[in-house]
Design an enzyme around this catalytic site. Sequence first.
Site, PDB file in Angstrom:
ATOM      1  N   GLU A 249      44.988  76.839  11.953  1.00  0.00           N
ATOM      2  CA  GLU A 249      43.652  77.424  12.122  1.00  0.00           C
ATOM      3  C   GLU A 249      43.604  78.669  11.242  1.00  0.00           C
ATOM      4  O   GLU A 249      44.377  79.605  11.453  1.00  0.00           O
ATOM      5  CB  GLU A 249      43.366  77.772  13.585  1.00  0.00           C
ATOM      6  CG  GLU A 249      42.994  76.572  14.434  1.00  0.00           C
ATOM      7  CD  GLU A 249      41.797  75.783  13.927  1.00  0.00           C
ATOM      8  OE1 GLU A 249      40.967  76.352  13.188  1.00  0.00           O
ATOM      9  OE2 GLU A 249      41.716  74.577  14.219  1.00  0.00           O
ATOM     10  N   CYS A 283      38.091  85.482  13.336  1.00  0.00           N
ATOM     11  CA  CYS A 283      37.949  84.372  12.388  1.00  0.00           C
ATOM     12  C   CYS A 283      36.554  83.776  12.480  1.00  0.00           C
ATOM     13  O   CYS A 283      36.036  83.233  11.514  1.00  0.00           O
ATOM     14  CB  CYS A 283      38.988  83.311  12.680  1.00  0.00           C
ATOM     15  SG  CYS A 283      39.027  82.845  14.411  1.00  0.00           S
ATOM     16  N   GLU A 381      36.642  86.073   2.850  1.00  0.00           N
ATOM     17  CA  GLU A 381      36.685  86.649   4.197  1.00  0.00           C
ATOM     18  C   GLU A 381      37.053  88.133   4.119  1.00  0.00           C
ATOM     19  O   GLU A 381      38.083  88.475   3.548  1.00  0.00           O
ATOM     20  CB  GLU A 381      37.732  85.901   5.024  1.00  0.00           C
ATOM     21  CG  GLU A 381      37.784  86.347   6.470  1.00  0.00           C
ATOM     22  CD  GLU A 381      38.888  85.635   7.251  1.00  0.00           C
ATOM     23  OE1 GLU A 381      40.027  85.563   6.749  1.00  0.00           O
ATOM     24  OE2 GLU A 381      38.606  85.161   8.366  1.00  0.00           O
TER      25      GLU A 381
HETATM   26  P1  NAD Z   1      48.585  86.267   8.325  1.00  0.00           P
HETATM   27  O1  NAD Z   1      48.444  84.934   7.686  1.00  0.00           O
HETATM   28  O2  NAD Z   1      48.916  87.416   7.470  1.00  0.00           O
HETATM   29  O3  NAD Z   1      49.738  86.218   9.448  1.00  0.00           O
HETATM   30  C1  NAD Z   1      49.688  85.315  10.526  1.00  0.00           C
HETATM   31  C2  NAD Z   1      51.095  85.136  11.086  1.00  0.00           C
HETATM   32  O4  NAD Z   1      51.907  84.491  10.100  1.00  0.00           O
HETATM   33  C3  NAD Z   1      51.796  86.451  11.426  1.00  0.00           C
HETATM   34  O5  NAD Z   1      52.563  86.269  12.599  1.00  0.00           O
HETATM   35  C4  NAD Z   1      52.700  86.656  10.226  1.00  0.00           C
HETATM   36  O6  NAD Z   1      53.827  87.469  10.499  1.00  0.00           O
HETATM   37  C5  NAD Z   1      53.111  85.224   9.949  1.00  0.00           C
HETATM   38  N1  NAD Z   1      53.639  84.969   8.606  1.00  0.00           N
HETATM   39  C6  NAD Z   1      53.382  85.639   7.449  1.00  0.00           C
HETATM   40  N2  NAD Z   1      54.081  85.083   6.427  1.00  0.00           N
HETATM   41  C7  NAD Z   1      54.756  84.021   6.940  1.00  0.00           C
HETATM   42  C8  NAD Z   1      55.639  83.037   6.393  1.00  0.00           C
HETATM   43  N3  NAD Z   1      55.947  83.020   5.113  1.00  0.00           N
HETATM   44  N4  NAD Z   1      56.165  82.108   7.218  1.00  0.00           N
HETATM   45  C9  NAD Z   1      55.850  82.095   8.532  1.00  0.00           C
HETATM   46  N5  NAD Z   1      55.032  82.999   9.121  1.00  0.00           N
HETATM   47  C10 NAD Z   1      54.475  83.942   8.330  1.00  0.00           C
HETATM   48  O7  NAD Z   1      47.238  86.511   9.149  1.00  0.00           O
HETATM   49  P2  NAD Z   1      46.823  87.824   9.972  1.00  0.00           P
HETATM   50  O8  NAD Z   1      46.492  88.906   8.986  1.00  0.00           O
HETATM   51  O9  NAD Z   1      47.813  88.091  11.044  1.00  0.00           O
HETATM   52  O10 NAD Z   1      45.488  87.312  10.691  1.00  0.00           O
HETATM   53  C11 NAD Z   1      44.228  87.341  10.105  1.00  0.00           C
HETATM   54  C12 NAD Z   1      43.841  85.960   9.622  1.00  0.00           C
HETATM   55  O11 NAD Z   1      43.926  85.025  10.691  1.00  0.00           O
HETATM   56  C13 NAD Z   1      42.400  85.902   9.144  1.00  0.00           C
HETATM   57  O12 NAD Z   1      42.327  85.148   7.965  1.00  0.00           O
HETATM   58  C14 NAD Z   1      41.684  85.169  10.284  1.00  0.00           C
HETATM   59  O13 NAD Z   1      40.507  84.500   9.915  1.00  0.00           O
HETATM   60  C15 NAD Z   1      42.745  84.230  10.748  1.00  0.00           C
HETATM   61  N6  NAD Z   1      42.469  83.759  12.105  1.00  0.00           N
HETATM   62  C16 NAD Z   1      42.038  82.471  12.271  1.00  0.00           C
HETATM   63  C17 NAD Z   1      41.723  82.003  13.542  1.00  0.00           C
HETATM   64  C18 NAD Z   1      41.255  80.580  13.743  1.00  0.00           C
HETATM   65  O14 NAD Z   1      41.332  80.082  14.859  1.00  0.00           O
HETATM   66  N7  NAD Z   1      40.770  79.902  12.718  1.00  0.00           N
HETATM   67  C19 NAD Z   1      41.842  82.846  14.643  1.00  0.00           C
HETATM   68  C20 NAD Z   1      42.284  84.160  14.433  1.00  0.00           C
HETATM   69  C21 NAD Z   1      42.598  84.602  13.153  1.00  0.00           C
END
Ligand code: NAD
Length: 482
Positions: A249, A283, A381
């Site tokens: 997601e 999101c 975004e």
């Molecule tokens: P992010 O992608 O930076 O991080 C998300 C998670 O992934 C964190 O726990 C991070 O530590 C981990 N991560 C980072 N690099 C990784 C790797 N190489 N391998 C495994 N895990 C890794 O996102 P964020 O900044 O925490 O959140 C914001 C984003 O999330 C926005 O784009 C938002 O739209 C999205 N979001 C989507 C939904 C949905 O349901 N569609 C809901 C909430 C947030």
Amino acid sequence: MSSRTLTSIVAGQSVGSGADRPDVNPSDLGDVVVVSSVADAEVASAAVAAAAEAFPGWSRTTPWQRAEVLDRAGSEVLARADELGDLLAREEGKTLPEARGEVVRAGQILKYFAGVALQPHGQALDSVRPGIEVTVTREPVGVVSIITPWNFPIAIPAWKIAPALAFGNTVVFKPADLVPGSAWELVDILNRAGLPVGALNIVLGKGSQVGPVLTGDPAISAITFTGSVETGQGILQAAAATRKKVQLELGGKNPLIVCDDADLGVAVEVAIQGSFGSTGQRCTASSVLVVTDGIHDALIEAIRARMSGWTVGDARQAGIDMGPVVDASQLEQDLRYLEIARAEGGAVIGGEVVERGTPGHYLTPALVLGTSPEHTINREEVFGPVLSVVRVADYEQALAVANASTMNLSAGICTTSLAKASHFRRASKAGMVMVNLPTAGVDFHVPFGGRGDSSYGPREQGTAAEEFFTTSKTAYVLPGTP
Ligand code: NAD
């Protein structure tokens, strides 16, 4: 205020490391909420091994045993909603009512999936060949890796962990390293509610360090991830090497159409709550307002009037409308997008960095007028309290602009015309459609998810959860076979 140190929990044991990371209150940068002991790849591997060892036992528990654990944990989360809501507001910056609401939702999700564990899953039917019986059963997938973002620090973990456990899987969970406090409490509550050792492990680490293990270890069968499009893409590629089941997601660029025939009061509230609720860090935030000519000026005037009374302050202060931005880098991103919008010809109202009683990342909500669909602000975004406005001639043009998004998570319309509402519900490219309602994914008993670049794999929550968290087995039986 005091800050305690949280560690990873692997096979029921607290596992620390030499490196600490502070979880800083965005409303008061001098306040360290908790300190987390940052896990390395070795800790992550141990967590996967623990979950793999716990799988045979947990997958053979009865539905009642699984339901009881989830129900007990849900009761504790609900009973501690004020305290956990305060923690969430303090570490992430949502207002207290928003944070408490998120905690309550997490408790309800746990209870909902306690019920799901007890429901019948599978089918028994006759074969197309005479005398043969067929059963289609749903079995747990195995060890599930759960990776979550910072913006819903307890609800998103709950809506992934609860179905994983309800269907008999074991879990390795990595919360966002920025805000691990409320996620850690959720895991502690579930473990104390009666999970066997190793069924649920939490790894407090950076994605770049523990990510390769959590996406590549052959003992992991499935990965459910919520976060940015970029990170999700990398996870999908990593998972392909060992052919894991993947659910993503991701980000959203969510339009809200306001038609000439809309109720002005409803449209203003839908726009304001949908764009600036949770500081726009959702999101599902409706970040592009697509307005038809006849209502444009009146709507913008009413939104500006509403924004002028919109208070920004300490997330835990009573009566404020919006808390701070989560951290310095997100604030920098919000301001950068506002700069780009100006450079491309948009007129920015608000979007100012302001000071409050304590040092924090305070930003007033921003309205960007005079933009076109090609502008960067309408294609990427922002993830902050920023609402850009595209003026269009009519509903048909509005629909074309709304459907031009590639991150089709949620889309809304404000109209009093049943014909337009029905048409939009069918014609929208988004995974979720809101009619005269602010955008959100609040209901936990129905599927949640987007389309296009916003999502990959089966939907989350509700009846959809079974698809990802189980795998089916088809058996053919000739009764009476000696
Ligand atoms: P992010 O992608 O930076 O991080 C998300 C998670 O992934 C964190 O726990 C991070 O530590 C981990 N991560 C980072 N690099 C990784 C790797 N190489 N391998 C495994 N895990 C890794 O996102 P964020 O900044 O925490 O959140 C914001 C984003 O999330 C926005 O784009 C938002 O739209 C999205 N979001 C989507 C939904 C949905 O349901 N569609 C809901 C909430 C947030």
